[in-house]
Design an enzyme around this catalytic site. Structure first.
Site, PDB file in Angstrom:
ATOM      1  N   ARG A 166       0.815  -1.216   0.000  1.00 53.28           N
ATOM      2  CA  ARG A 166       0.000   0.000   0.000  1.00 53.28           C
ATOM      3  C   ARG A 166       0.848   1.265   0.000  1.00 53.28           C
ATOM      4  NH1 ARG A 166      -4.215  -0.631   3.944  1.00 53.28           N
ATOM      5  NH2 ARG A 166      -3.864  -2.813   3.519  1.00 53.28           N
ATOM      6  N   THR A 167       1.896   1.307   0.792  1.00 58.45           N
ATOM      7  CA  THR A 167       2.683   2.541   0.850  1.00 58.45           C
ATOM      8  C   THR A 167       3.397   2.777  -0.478  1.00 58.45           C
ATOM      9  OG1 THR A 167       2.999   2.213   3.212  1.00 58.45           O
ATOM     10  CG2 THR A 167       4.436   3.802   2.153  1.00 58.45           C
ATOM     11  N   LYS A 191      23.599  -8.677  -4.957  1.00 57.76           N
ATOM     12  CA  LYS A 191      25.005  -8.958  -5.280  1.00 57.76           C
ATOM     13  C   LYS A 191      25.947  -8.320  -4.267  1.00 57.76           C
ATOM     14  CE  LYS A 191      23.874  -8.939 -10.200  1.00 57.76           C
ATOM     15  NZ  LYS A 191      23.889  -8.043 -11.367  1.00 57.76           N
ATOM     16  N   ARG A 229      12.256   2.929   2.070  1.00 57.17           N
ATOM     17  CA  ARG A 229      11.798   2.155   3.230  1.00 57.17           C
ATOM     18  C   ARG A 229      12.869   1.125   3.543  1.00 57.17           C
ATOM     19  NH1 ARG A 229       6.104  -0.691   4.433  1.00 57.17           N
ATOM     20  NH2 ARG A 229       5.699   1.464   5.027  1.00 57.17           N
ATOM     21  N   HIS A 234       7.520   6.881  10.491  1.00 56.08           N
ATOM     22  CA  HIS A 234       6.822   6.725   9.220  1.00 56.08           C
ATOM     23  C   HIS A 234       6.025   8.016   9.044  1.00 56.08           C
ATOM     24  CE1 HIS A 234       4.749   5.245   5.861  1.00 56.08           C
ATOM     25  NE2 HIS A 234       4.200   4.134   6.329  1.00 56.08           N
TER      26      HIS A 234
END
Lengths: 307, 174
Positions: free
Chosen positions: A58-59, A86, A108, A136
């Site tokens: 959703r974010t 990697k 995030r 947040h």
């Protein structure tokens, strides 16, 4: 009017006038979202990169849509298919993305402080979409916007935040944002998940939910973060629901017109009963819609801060 | 020293005259709507709509338009323009839209406003009414209805204030 910083890393960096500006700007964008053509040319030619090191639907989608509706180009950088597997360092990945011409980087990460680190190291605007258990900020801003839409003034409201405060970046950002705007905040949850030290921030702490919900205007539920549990903070989800789940009976302790909020995704029957989640006090889907408007406002305002 | 261009009575007379001009040009007020550009244009549009309604014997739809998100100067401005509400609570497709602004200068606001209007629908025509035309156009844009033409130099500014904002109606050259 502009914000003072090129980045939105935490709510702590904002004062009441910054928050007011973001909410006011978001109201203009909410209009745009109600039209047939839900897109404006304001940030044409800019590039936004979604850099998500943690799963999110959703974010990420909300930021992606917000960026697209402002006419920026959007690149989703998926960590599982990138050079990160990697062994590339976070800083190198971010510098590479910046060298590709990104103007706004939305990040995030499971570690607290990552957004702050990138903001210090990059010329691009950095937006924190959640860092570990720290903050947040856009979630708190959209929660404030949703409250303001229904209650007009935030100042003086009694807001209960219920659940796993300890692991919740949503709770922290909301605590800062709500107290900055003059609301009275209560934290409710099992003592193992509500650090007593938070009282220093001027919030009240309750472990008895029935007492804590008395006469509140807003009930903000948090998701029990299964992925961050397993350390014995509470015995079982059944017992958790019995003590801290939001049921219609519990909700009746709050004011009659109290709003029920949840940042999603919900665990129905763990922290919230379905009857309440879908009931007439619930503004949970409004939060999702408003998130888009608030994120558009944040991207728009940050783009105006010259480095 | 600010020089008064228009006082309260002048503005009142101009609105009356423009309402008649708009009615004449459009042969009545059928399928006509007004959209004022935030903020000065919004006040003018509401007043003009009342006048037009009086002449035409019907309520004229009136909306307000915020052009902040359609501007062309994001790269050169120091700050982002304030985003205000756009409120156009009626269908504009196949209607004649009269855009209303207080001062016509470079024409860039009008270009932005036309783009913003096109995102709301497809009007059958867009016309432009302004209280003051101060010249210095940078785009091929011309007003259909002008309250007063005022020759100005680039260093001067034209300021229009309205009773709706708690001030006395007037336009001054500074």
């Amino acid at each position: 009017m502009s914000l003072k910083s090129k980045d939105l890393v935490s709510i702590r960096g904002l004062d009441a006038s910054d928050i007011g500006l973001i909410l006011e700007t978001a109201a203009g964008f909410k209009d745009v979202l109600g039209r047939d053509i839900k897109k404006v040319p304001a940030l044409r030619g800019k590039t936004t990169v979604n850099l998500f090191y943690e799963p999110s639907t959703r974010t990420r989608t909300s930021f992606e849509l917000a960026a697209k509706r402002l006419s920026t180009d959007v690149v989703n950088f998926s960590v599982s298919t990138s050079s990160v597997v990697k062994g590339e360092s976070l800083r190198d990945t971010a510098l590479t993305i910046q060298a590709l011409g990104a103007d706004i980087i939305i990040v995030r990460h499971s570690c607290s402080g990552v957004a702050h680190f990138l903001a210090d190291n990059l010329g691009a605007s950095v937006v924190n979409a959640g860092d570990g258990t720290n903050e947040h900020p856009t979630q708190a801003l959209l929660d404030l916007f949703t409250i303001q839409e229904r209650k007009e003034a935030i100042k003086g409201l009694r807001v209960a935040i219920v659940g796993d405060i300890l692991h919740s970046r949503v709770a922290k950002s909301n605590m800062y944002a709500l107290t900055t705007m003059g609301a009275k905040v209560r934290l409710i949850g099992p003592p193992t998940l509500v650090p007593e030290a938070l009282e220093e921030l001027g919030v009240e702490i309750f472990s008895d939910m029935d007492k804590g919900l008395r006469d509140v205007d807003i009930v903000m539920m948090l998701r029990i973060q299964m992925e961050r549990q397993g350390k014995g903070f509470f015995p079982t989800t059944v017992e958790y629901f019995r003590n801290w789940g939001l049921t219609p009976e519990r909700l009746s302790r709050a004011k009659k017109d109290a709003l029920v909020m949840h940042p999603g995704p919900m665990n129905r029957g763990v922290e919230i009963a379905s009857d309440v989640a879908d009931g007439h006090n619930s503004v949970i889907l409004d939060q999702v819609t408003n998130g888009l408007a608030v994120r558009m406002a944040v991207l728009y305002l940050l783009a105006g801060v010259k480095g | 020293m600010p020089k008064e261009l228009l006082n309260k009575e002048d503005i009142e007379r101009i609105i009356t005259r423009m309402a008649h001009e708009i009615t004449e040009r459009n042969r009545g007020v059928q399928s006509l709507c007004l959209i004022g550009i935030q903020r000065g244009g919004a006040h003018l549009a509401r007043r003009l709509a009342l006048k037009l309604g009086g002449i035409g014997g019907k309520t004229i739809p009136v909306g307000v338009l915020d052009i902040a998100l359609y501007r062309d100067d994001f790269a050169v401005r120091k700050e982002q323009p304030v985003v205000r509400r756009t409120e156009v609570p009626f269908e504009i497709s196949n209607e004649k839209v009269v855009l209303v602004d207080d001062v016509l200068f470079t024409g860039r606001s009008i270009r932005a406003a036309m783009d913003a209007v096109m995102d709301l629908g497809r009007p059958s025509a867009i016309q432009l009414a302004v209280l003051v035309d101060r010249g210095h156009r940078e785009l091929p844009i011309k007003a259909d209805f002008v309250g007063k033409n005022v020759p100005t130099s680039l260093e001067e500014t034209v300021r229009v204030q309205f009773a709706e904002d708690g001030l006395e109606d007037r336009a001054v050259l500074e």
